[in-house]
Write an enzyme that holds these catalytic residues in place. Structure first.
Site, PDB file in Angstrom:
ATOM      1  N   ASP A  46       6.917  74.358  24.361  1.00  0.00           N
ATOM      2  CA  ASP A  46       8.066  74.312  23.453  1.00  0.00           C
ATOM      3  C   ASP A  46       7.946  73.133  22.505  1.00  0.00           C
ATOM      4  O   ASP A  46       8.028  71.975  22.920  1.00  0.00           O
ATOM      5  CB  ASP A  46       9.357  74.167  24.278  1.00  0.00           C
ATOM      6  CG  ASP A  46      10.599  74.155  23.399  1.00  0.00           C
ATOM      7  OD1 ASP A  46      11.216  75.215  23.217  1.00  0.00           O
ATOM      8  OD2 ASP A  46      10.951  73.064  22.868  1.00  0.00           O
ATOM      9  N   TYR A  51       9.175  67.727  15.571  1.00  0.00           N
ATOM     10  CA  TYR A  51       8.497  66.877  16.563  1.00  0.00           C
ATOM     11  C   TYR A  51       7.195  66.302  16.001  1.00  0.00           C
ATOM     12  O   TYR A  51       6.657  65.332  16.538  1.00  0.00           O
ATOM     13  CB  TYR A  51       8.179  67.635  17.865  1.00  0.00           C
ATOM     14  CG  TYR A  51       9.375  68.195  18.610  1.00  0.00           C
ATOM     15  CD1 TYR A  51      10.675  67.850  18.271  1.00  0.00           C
ATOM     16  CD2 TYR A  51       9.208  69.071  19.671  1.00  0.00           C
ATOM     17  CE1 TYR A  51      11.769  68.378  18.947  1.00  0.00           C
ATOM     18  CE2 TYR A  51      10.294  69.602  20.358  1.00  0.00           C
ATOM     19  CZ  TYR A  51      11.568  69.257  19.986  1.00  0.00           C
ATOM     20  OH  TYR A  51      12.640  69.779  20.656  1.00  0.00           O
ATOM     21  N   HIS A 109      16.946  75.431  14.873  1.00  0.00           N
ATOM     22  CA  HIS A 109      17.095  74.237  15.712  1.00  0.00           C
ATOM     23  C   HIS A 109      18.564  73.793  15.882  1.00  0.00           C
ATOM     24  O   HIS A 109      18.984  73.408  16.969  1.00  0.00           O
ATOM     25  CB  HIS A 109      16.261  73.101  15.104  1.00  0.00           C
ATOM     26  CG  HIS A 109      15.762  72.108  16.103  1.00  0.00           C
ATOM     27  ND1 HIS A 109      14.534  71.508  15.998  1.00  0.00           N
ATOM     28  CD2 HIS A 109      16.325  71.609  17.225  1.00  0.00           C
ATOM     29  CE1 HIS A 109      14.370  70.671  17.017  1.00  0.00           C
ATOM     30  NE2 HIS A 109      15.441  70.723  17.768  1.00  0.00           N
TER      31      HIS A 109
HETATM   32  P1  NAD Z   1      13.985  66.230  30.016  1.00  0.00           P
HETATM   33  O1  NAD Z   1      15.270  66.484  30.710  1.00  0.00           O
HETATM   34  O2  NAD Z   1      12.881  67.192  30.166  1.00  0.00           O
HETATM   35  O3  NAD Z   1      13.584  64.785  30.439  1.00  0.00           O
HETATM   36  C1  NAD Z   1      12.351  64.226  30.118  1.00  0.00           C
HETATM   37  C2  NAD Z   1      12.262  62.851  30.744  1.00  0.00           C
HETATM   38  O4  NAD Z   1      12.547  62.969  32.144  1.00  0.00           O
HETATM   39  C3  NAD Z   1      10.856  62.290  30.661  1.00  0.00           C
HETATM   40  O5  NAD Z   1      10.670  61.546  29.505  1.00  0.00           O
HETATM   41  C4  NAD Z   1      10.766  61.468  31.905  1.00  0.00           C
HETATM   42  O6  NAD Z   1      11.303  60.217  31.624  1.00  0.00           O
HETATM   43  C5  NAD Z   1      11.662  62.156  32.864  1.00  0.00           C
HETATM   44  N1  NAD Z   1      10.947  63.010  33.851  1.00  0.00           N
HETATM   45  C6  NAD Z   1      10.238  64.152  33.616  1.00  0.00           C
HETATM   46  N2  NAD Z   1       9.785  64.656  34.769  1.00  0.00           N
HETATM   47  C7  NAD Z   1      10.199  63.824  35.742  1.00  0.00           C
HETATM   48  C8  NAD Z   1      10.035  63.812  37.157  1.00  0.00           C
HETATM   49  N3  NAD Z   1       9.372  64.771  37.799  1.00  0.00           N
HETATM   50  N4  NAD Z   1      10.600  62.788  37.853  1.00  0.00           N
HETATM   51  C9  NAD Z   1      11.292  61.818  37.219  1.00  0.00           C
HETATM   52  N5  NAD Z   1      11.490  61.783  35.881  1.00  0.00           N
HETATM   53  C10 NAD Z   1      10.937  62.777  35.163  1.00  0.00           C
HETATM   54  O7  NAD Z   1      14.347  66.010  28.453  1.00  0.00           O
HETATM   55  P2  NAD Z   1      13.754  66.469  27.069  1.00  0.00           P
HETATM   56  O8  NAD Z   1      12.329  66.155  26.932  1.00  0.00           O
HETATM   57  O9  NAD Z   1      14.639  65.926  26.030  1.00  0.00           O
HETATM   58  O10 NAD Z   1      13.939  68.047  27.114  1.00  0.00           O
HETATM   59  C11 NAD Z   1      12.894  68.937  27.441  1.00  0.00           C
HETATM   60  C12 NAD Z   1      12.407  69.662  26.226  1.00  0.00           C
HETATM   61  O11 NAD Z   1      13.482  70.347  25.596  1.00  0.00           O
HETATM   62  C13 NAD Z   1      11.881  68.764  25.109  1.00  0.00           C
HETATM   63  O12 NAD Z   1      10.614  68.228  25.367  1.00  0.00           O
HETATM   64  C14 NAD Z   1      11.949  69.689  23.930  1.00  0.00           C
HETATM   65  O13 NAD Z   1      10.852  70.586  23.948  1.00  0.00           O
HETATM   66  C15 NAD Z   1      13.257  70.401  24.200  1.00  0.00           C
HETATM   67  N6  NAD Z   1      14.415  69.789  23.503  1.00  0.00           N
HETATM   68  C16 NAD Z   1      15.077  70.539  22.587  1.00  0.00           C
HETATM   69  C17 NAD Z   1      16.174  70.025  21.937  1.00  0.00           C
HETATM   70  C18 NAD Z   1      16.885  70.878  20.939  1.00  0.00           C
HETATM   71  O14 NAD Z   1      17.701  70.353  20.167  1.00  0.00           O
HETATM   72  N7  NAD Z   1      16.615  72.152  20.907  1.00  0.00           N
HETATM   73  C19 NAD Z   1      16.616  68.723  22.190  1.00  0.00           C
HETATM   74  C20 NAD Z   1      15.926  67.973  23.135  1.00  0.00           C
HETATM   75  C21 NAD Z   1      14.842  68.519  23.800  1.00  0.00           C
END
Ligand code: NAD
Length: 281
Positions: A46, A51, A109
């Site tokens: 994704d 990004y 988005h």
């Molecule tokens: P997430 O909830 O996936 O959290 C990511 C963070 O959690 C990492 O940076 C790390 O610090 C921690 N983490 C990951 N795995 C872990 C584990 N096993 N144990 C402990 N900590 C852990 O948040 P995100 O990245 O913001 O969301 C996931 C994806 O969603 C993004 O990468 C993106 O592709 C998408 N996204 C979309 C929007 C949107 O507006 N559509 C906004 C934010 C994110």
């Protein structure tokens, strides 16, 4: 165990667990993370135009040796490219950067300044086979309702902030009734809260010999939500994928429901200042 898939309203199957690549800014680190994910078994990725890593992702996926049909790639239309003509241009740019001739899923988005124009373009691009499925992100019930005035095709998916502190129950129920698949961003609450230290999750994690992150991700899977947790660390990328060898009981699910704070920690969908600012240029 194989990753479960969710069937979208048009029959396209989306792997329920994918890798999110938001904030993966270092090309080498991103490439490495993506390749490790492919090696682990991830087939769903994704990204978004904003990004800035579509090119790196596309190259890493090519170098991973999989054929295009084995992959499920999502990207998102940024706010400054909303509108009928600009959306078509934006998709071309995204496809060129990813090095592919189609996307599996394209999302608007944010609910920006010309959702209607963008959606009409996306419907055409879908009909032309350049996008296998179309959807939106950060849309509220009101936003989704407003699309009914002009949409011939209903959004197939809505990607919104969702985690046990903000389970989005009302939106979720609405989407279930409308046949719109729920996809969670920030499935682990983006590392912004103490979620993964919560004693309720810890006790369930102890019971299954899993981590609290795995319990949270499994909770999403049990609810039929598509998840795209992000990490650049090989251990966590593997950990987040290793959630198909156990299930939660109804009792576990009810316990997790009690920690709902009804609070989002990310951006609100109707942040007009943000929409105005990011729609320029
Ligand atoms: P997430 O909830 O996936 O959290 C990511 C963070 O959690 C990492 O940076 C790390 O610090 C921690 N983490 C990951 N795995 C872990 C584990 N096993 N144990 C402990 N900590 C852990 O948040 P995100 O990245 O913001 O969301 C996931 C994806 O969603 C993004 O990468 C993106 O592709 C998408 N996204 C979309 C929007 C949107 O507006 N559509 C906004 C934010 C994110």
């Amino acid at each position: 165990m194989a990753v479960p898939t969710i069937v979208l309203p048009n029959g396209v199957e989306i792997p329920q667990i994918g890798l999110g690549v938001f904030l993966m800014e270092d090309p080498d680190e991103t490439s490495w993370a993506v390749k490790h994910a492919v090696y682990t078994g991830y087939r769903h990725f994704d990204t978004a135009a904003i990004y800035g890593n579509e090119e790196v992702l596309g190259t890493a996926l090519k170098e991973s040796g999989l054929i295009r049909e084995q992959l499920f790639i999502t990207s998102k239309l940024w706010n400054n490219m909303q509108g009928y003509e600009k959306t078509k241009l934006a998709l071309e740019e995204t496809l060129a950067k990813l090095g592919t001739d189609y996307l599996d899923l394209y999302l608007i988005h944010w609910y920006g300044l010309d959702v209607k124009g963008s959606w009409l373009a996306m419907e055409e691009l879908y009909e032309a086979g350049k996008i296998k499925a179309i959807g939106v992100s950060n849309f509220t019930i009101d936003h989704l309702e407003s699309m009914k005035e002009y949409a011939t095709i209903k959004p197939m998916i809505n990607q919104v902030e969702t985690h046990p502190y903000f389970p989005q129950d009302e939106l979720r129920e609405y989407m279930q009734n409308e046949g719109i698949v729920h996809e969670a961003w920030g499935p682990l609450s983006q590392g912004k809260t103490d979620l993964l230290l919560h004693p309720v999750l810890q006790s369930i994690a102890d019971k299954y010999q899993k981590t609290t992150a795995q319990i949270v991700l499994r909770w999403h899977v049990e609810r039929g939500t598509v998840i795209i947790p992000k990490s650049v660390h090989p251990g966590r990328i593997s950990e987040n994928f290793a959630i198909t060898d156990f299930t939660l009981t109804e009792e576990d699910m009810q316990e997790i429901a009690t920690i709902n704070m009804e609070t989002r920690f990310g951006r609100i969908p109707n942040d007009h200042e943000f929409i105005e600012r990011t729609s320029k240029g």
